[in-house]
Design an enzyme around this catalytic site. Structure first.
Site, mmCIF file in Angstrom:
data_model
loop_
_atom_site.group_PDB
_atom_site.id
_atom_site.type_symbol
_atom_site.label_atom_id
_atom_site.label_comp_id
_atom_site.label_asym_id
_atom_site.label_seq_id
_atom_site.Cartn_x
_atom_site.Cartn_y
_atom_site.Cartn_z
ATOM 1 N N CYS A 37 -77.302 11.885 43.870
ATOM 2 C CA CYS A 37 -76.838 12.879 43.823
ATOM 3 C C CYS A 37 -76.582 13.978 44.820
ATOM 4 O O CYS A 37 -75.835 14.296 45.816
ATOM 5 C CB CYS A 37 -77.607 13.562 42.606
ATOM 6 N N HIS B 94 -77.869 9.507 38.205
ATOM 7 C CA HIS B 94 -78.843 8.933 38.911
ATOM 8 C C HIS B 94 -79.128 7.466 38.088
ATOM 9 O O HIS B 94 -80.023 7.226 37.017
ATOM 10 C CB HIS B 94 -79.878 10.131 37.911
ATOM 11 N N GLU C 145 -80.695 5.549 38.980
ATOM 12 C CA GLU C 145 -82.166 4.732 39.100
ATOM 13 C C GLU C 145 -83.243 6.077 38.246
ATOM 14 O O GLU C 145 -84.240 5.269 37.915
ATOM 15 C CB GLU C 145 -83.036 5.980 40.285
#
Length: 243
Positions: free
Chosen positions: A110, A214, A216
């Site tokens: 990001c 994202h 993660e």
């Protein structure tokens, strides 16, 4: 470190963690990918990054606040550019430079992807909704990151596809109001939205992958997200062994 998990430095601005409801999942995701995360607070001045990065096998540049427009020739008085932290910018730019010098694999996420593009000479849309007005909605709520929100197409034959173990169309999450305007000349696009916005890029001959979504956060529900973290962690382990 033949039987040890790779240590991955994660750059963060600790001051924004209260507003990032999924930050713990980032560390849990790296652990699930068989890595050991090392958090580095880059939101304040640091002089120890060279030492810290000499002890790790990989670098993850995480999401966060807007990149300073002064770094890419943007409008420094833009009312839609907020929460600029020059300490964060400078620390992460330094960390990226050190990682590239040392040949440490990098995953930029990001804001991290945007900063990496800027570091390489690219530019950004300061606000996608105002400046580009594409069909894909990119800015959602923090809580919405827990689920897939739009589609991207992964380019076959890219390092991203290798780390993810998949190419073609996949569903990803999204929470960014800025984006890649001009991709740095040394980078190549690795994923796009349906309306043509670059959603991921990489650098030939370097272990650097940058994505706008994202993984993660999405790793619990989308197999490709966990595989991306695992692919990155595996490359960090291999690199540490000189492979």
């Amino acid at each position: 470190m033949n039987d040890e998990r790779p240590v991955i430095a994660v750059t963060l601005d600790f001051s924004i963690l209260p507003g990032f409801v999924h930050w713990k999942d980032m560390f849990r995701g790296l652990v699930a990918a068989d890595a050991v995360p090392l958090a580095i607070d880059c939101g304040r001045p640091r002089t120890d990054l060279e030492h810290l990065l000499s002890t790790v096998d990989g670098l993850l540049i995480s999401g966060g606040s807007d990149v300073d427009p002064a770094l890419y020739g943007g409008d420094t008085n833009d009312p839609l550019v907020t929460r600029i932290n020059r300490d964060l910018d400078e620390n992460e730019l330094t960390a990226l430079r050190i990682a590239r010098t040392r040949g440490i694999p990098v995953l930029a996420i990001c804001r991290g992807a945007q900063l990496t593009n800027v570091a390489l000479g690219g530019t950004l849309y300061a606000d996608l909704a105002r400046d580009r007005q594409g069909e894909t909605r990119h800015s959602r709520s923090e809580k919405a990151l827990a689920r897939a929100l739009h589609l991207v197409t992964i380019e076959a034959g890219t390092l991203l596809a290798k780390w993810m173990g998949v190419d073609g169309t996949v569903a990803v999450n999204s929470q960014h109001h800025q984006g890649i305007r001009v991709l740095a000349s040394s980078a190549r696009a690795a994923a796009y939205t349906d309306d043509g916005l670059t959603e991921a890029f990489e650098i030939d001959d370097e272990d650097i992958v940058a994505v706008q979504w994202h993984p993660e956060v999405l790793w619990r529900t989308e197999a490709h997200a966990l595989q991306l973290l695992r692919g990155f962690a595996n490359r960090c382990a291999q690199s540490a062994l000189g492979m």
